[in-house]
Design an enzyme around this catalytic site. Sequence first.
Site, short mmCIF file in Angstrom:
data_model
loop_
_atom_site.label_atom_id
_atom_site.label_comp_id
_atom_site.label_asym_id
_atom_site.label_seq_id
_atom_site.Cartn_x
_atom_site.Cartn_y
_atom_site.Cartn_z
N GLU A 1 3.32 12.67 -11.35
CA GLU A 1 3.24 11.70 -12.45
C GLU A 1 1.83 11.11 -12.55
O GLU A 1 1.21 10.79 -11.55
CB GLU A 1 4.25 10.58 -12.16
CG GLU A 1 4.37 9.53 -13.25
CD GLU A 1 5.50 8.52 -12.97
OE1 GLU A 1 6.11 8.59 -11.88
OE2 GLU A 1 5.78 7.69 -13.85
N LYS B 1 7.64 9.40 -21.07
CA LYS B 1 8.71 8.86 -20.23
C LYS B 1 9.61 7.91 -21.02
O LYS B 1 9.12 7.02 -21.72
CB LYS B 1 8.06 8.13 -19.05
CG LYS B 1 8.97 7.70 -17.93
CD LYS B 1 8.10 7.13 -16.79
CE LYS B 1 8.89 6.77 -15.56
NZ LYS B 1 7.98 6.33 -14.46
N CYS C 1 10.03 11.05 -13.36
CA CYS C 1 10.47 10.07 -12.36
C CYS C 1 11.73 9.29 -12.76
O CYS C 1 12.83 9.82 -12.69
CB CYS C 1 9.31 9.13 -12.02
SG CYS C 1 9.41 8.47 -10.32
N GLY D 1 -4.68 -8.21 22.97
CA GLY D 1 -3.89 -7.73 24.10
C GLY D 1 -2.41 -7.71 23.77
O GLY D 1 -1.61 -7.16 24.53
N THR E 1 -3.56 -8.13 11.37
CA THR E 1 -2.61 -7.55 12.32
C THR E 1 -1.23 -8.19 12.24
O THR E 1 -0.38 -7.93 13.09
CB THR E 1 -3.16 -7.70 13.76
OG1 THR E 1 -3.35 -9.09 14.02
CG2 THR E 1 -4.47 -6.98 13.93
N GLU F 1 6.52 -12.35 11.43
CA GLU F 1 5.74 -13.59 11.48
C GLU F 1 5.26 -14.00 10.09
O GLU F 1 5.22 -15.19 9.78
CB GLU F 1 4.58 -13.48 12.49
CG GLU F 1 3.53 -12.47 12.17
CD GLU F 1 2.48 -12.34 13.29
OE1 GLU F 1 2.84 -12.49 14.46
OE2 GLU F 1 1.30 -12.08 12.97
#
Lengths: 571, 571
Positions: free
Chosen positions: A44, A125, A161, A303, A401, A406
């Site tokens: 697409e 579409k 799609c 760490g 990260t 969280e």
Amino acid sequence: MSEIRFALAQIDTCVGDLDGNADKVLEYAHRAAKRGAQVVVFPEMTLTGYPIEDLALRATFRKAAWDKANWLAVELDSDGLGDLYVVAGTVGSTAADATGPHGEAKPLNRLVVLHQGVVWAGYDKHFLPNYGVFDEFRIFTPGEKSLTFEVEGVKLGVAICEDIWQDGGPVAELAREGIDILVTINGSPYEEGKTHVRREIAAKRAAEVNAPIIYVNQVGGQDDLVFDGGSFVLAADGTMVQRSPQFVEDLSLFTLAADGTPEPADIAPALDPDEEVYSACVLGLKDYMAKNHFTGVCLGLSGGIDSALVAAMAADACGGSNVWGISMPSMYSSDGSKDDAADLARNIGAHYDVQPIEPLFNAFQQQLDLHDVAAENLQARIRGVIVMAYSNSKGLLAVATGNKSELACGYSTIYGDAVGGYAPIKDLLKTRVWELSRWRNRAAAAGVGVGGVKVVGNEEGRPGVQLAAGVMIPVNSIIKAPSAELRPGQKDSDSLPEYALLDQVLAAYIEHAHGRADLLADGFDAKTVDTVMRLVDRAEWKRRQYPLGPKVTALAFGRDRRLPVTSAFRE
Amino acid sequence: MSEIRFALAQIDTCVGDLDGNADKVLEYAHRAAKRGAQVVVFPEMTLTGYPIEDLALRATFRKAAWDKANWLAVELDSDGLGDLYVVAGTVGSTAADATGPHGEAKPLNRLVVLHQGVVWAGYDKHFLPNYGVFDEFRIFTPGEKSLTFEVEGVKLGVAICEDIWQDGGPVAELAREGIDILVTINGSPYEEGKTHVRREIAAKRAAEVNAPIIYVNQVGGQDDLVFDGGSFVLAADGTMVQRSPQFVEDLSLFTLAADGTPEPADIAPALDPDEEVYSACVLGLKDYMAKNHFTGVCLGLSGGIDSALVAAMAADACGGSNVWGISMPSMYSSDGSKDDAADLARNIGAHYDVQPIEPLFNAFQQQLDLHDVAAENLQARIRGVIVMAYSNSKGLLAVATGNKSELACGYSTIYGDAVGGYAPIKDLLKTRVWELSRWRNRAAAAGVGVGGVKVVGNEEGRPGVQLAAGVMIPVNSIIKAPSAELRPGQKDSDSLPEYALLDQVLAAYIEHAHGRADLLADGFDAKTVDTVMRLVDRAEWKRRQYPLGPKVTALAFGRDRRLPVTSAFRE
């Protein structure tokens, strides 16, 4: 009806990069023709990239895409590929754009067939998805006609799609009309478990038209979305006869026999569920870097498990030597944490710098004298400043990260640990982070070195750089109790329910949209449910992270203007 | 047909605050009845607040809203107001939600009439806007029937907001059927010049139904949107017979005479264009604070015009004593800048702290040794850390001071000067910042003191706290050449075209969506056009400011989940 050879060109495009995308179509068309294909099918919106969001509203962009489609048709022909039928996607307009700017022409999500030097046929579409990640109804005008065309007596019908995800519309029309094969071009974003759903819906449509179905999907990362490829062909009865691999570009061929049945072709093995998700994250990062011209990344290495997994993904995406890991210990960082960060960096071959934050913290505290959460946030923000300093001074992409658990609960510091341009694990719950880390170590033990994870651009990479010890992510980082280490003895579990429980509630509340009553019926206790719901509902601002502000003019940034972050379009 | 008295209840609601919104409806209904109204009209989605975004998809929320509408009808009746017709907005469902969660019921944008203790009649919005700031088609299902009802022989027809912006649909049906008055409830966000457009479209519909039209609009701030009120009544021929003031809650009445013509009522004077925009910015900030339970703000005061204007707006929104201005001079800050910042703080009665950043900068540089842009950004980020430290330690809302010109061009430091939860001038071009600053000083000279700008909640505030010198914003801040002061002798014009020119190009490119060819035709030179387009196109990431990341699960934060930041809904 003759035997026909089809090629499924599962390519990685870039939004707005009309030149690059057209060149890639040309390259794959050549390869397909060389292997005897008469029809080659692309994903697409091939020429424009997908999703183009409000770029579609720019008449100049639509004009440029139209010119490029015509250029491509001519180019194919002059390269001796005029006989080939090239099925590709692009943006169309309800009226010719060439007449001038500010016309009332509206964008269409269009499939074109290039043949004998011209844009030979077009289909728009019908069903424009307008939920979840999709905004197509906002942008495009629905098409109203179906399209069939014949190739050596074989009648092809087409769909784009969402057209196959809804009942009725073009597929129903094709079923009434009768076709020999249904060709669909797709930009279907990856999500866990979706390959199964795609196959089911395709099988339903194959049965409806009583013919085989070709499902070609895009591959690659585009901002928040990852497209996993995994194109396939089903026989009329739903049997799988061909499947392309996920997360890599691919050109696969299959033959529709003269009796109308598809001949069995290569079926790529299904991936392990952990490998699938890990690969999606790596490809998302790799493509975000490539399409925004970054060659390296920087990140804080605490760490802990989150930064360790992100660093491993980054090494797989761009090679360990392009990763800058920064250890930024405070007075509360344990020796174990520092060792784990160093081990990880060594394992993946990353640059490793230590930048203690205590002197900086003390300098701030001399002026500000902060306490409690304010003092904790200060540490995280000093780290944010350092990470961004590496980003600015070395031209690196800062990667954040944070994980989904969280972020959902607001358990992060805005402008602190949340800084960065791309967050590879922002859609992974903490328990999933542990699972993927274990999977990556198992893969490492089995010989998949840094860069060896199979994604677009490093198909040949396996087994990659060998790992000294056969382990990538330090076991300590996986097994120790999570801690932000912003005050003595702090543990995540002081503020949050245990992750094993929290993640179940989050999955139910966020991913399955369960309300309070449902969550109680799911068997979670009221205290946990109320805690989690309160945290999640209040964290919306942190998740957005940018300042809201009043809309004053007719077109403001934000809710008015929705543009891709990654776009190569230049007028 | 009898004489009928209508009340236009232009109120400020909060998204998700069903209790608070219902209480306010009750209060205004009492006031309206006391003044002799038989019909009282509230804005679109009164009970739920507007826009509710994906909150609409929560069945529990729809159920709670339905219960609240019924409670309200009963409460009105038991208060002796059963005879009153209360026209209000809420969320509906295509099927009863009460049967249980996860039903397939879909949300509707609904108008209800409360009368004699019951939810007496309902109408669902037909046209669901799906452009600009609007996402309604994504969320709601369109209604299909029109609604009329009689009050003492007078036939009322109803419509909701976008229903009158489109031809056909419910208004065309009402025109065929014939009505005596058209009642519309609206949530029409403020933008410059829109009051004029609203009146034109309303006049068109009045002519179409050949009857007067009542246009009741919401007032108040909701995240990025500001609703300005300015409700009005037009006679069938388009003559204005009533207009409510902008930016304040209001209850105005007018009488429809027995012969069907509306009697002239109060027409609030139109605001000066600068006052209008300034008030919009103040109301946006004031409501963002109130609805998120902030009582004070903090911001960096550089001595420049942006922070000065924002501080003045903040003082007007919450009072000078609730504003913490932080001067954070560097080695490159001029004495003039420091004096201007101090003068501004004194003028508005703000707290004023000086936090030099040089010692902090030196501490970082000892470790990082940054140069050029990285060193400039470091200064801005240290300031960001300090502003956030004030925010965290004192519970203040950090307000960002960036204007639209610099945000558009990426001329700001991410996580630096851009930090904050609300950015009052993010939709004002720099030249508009100067204009509004001059207007605020003129108003100050005319006696409008701090807090004297008329917005919801301080209607009685004018003239507010008197200014010592009659000038609010130091003239120096207005007239000096803009500089980020991040290196010696730096001026904005080193990196950007002069603002007088830049803002014209930005207005054409962003607000009027002119492409490159149009901009050249507008008379801008190619070099400027290319510079501005390149800057704007590349700054998308900074404007979003949060890390992108791959979507992995069925429902992720970001493009999947669109929730209001400000929402009081708790299950």
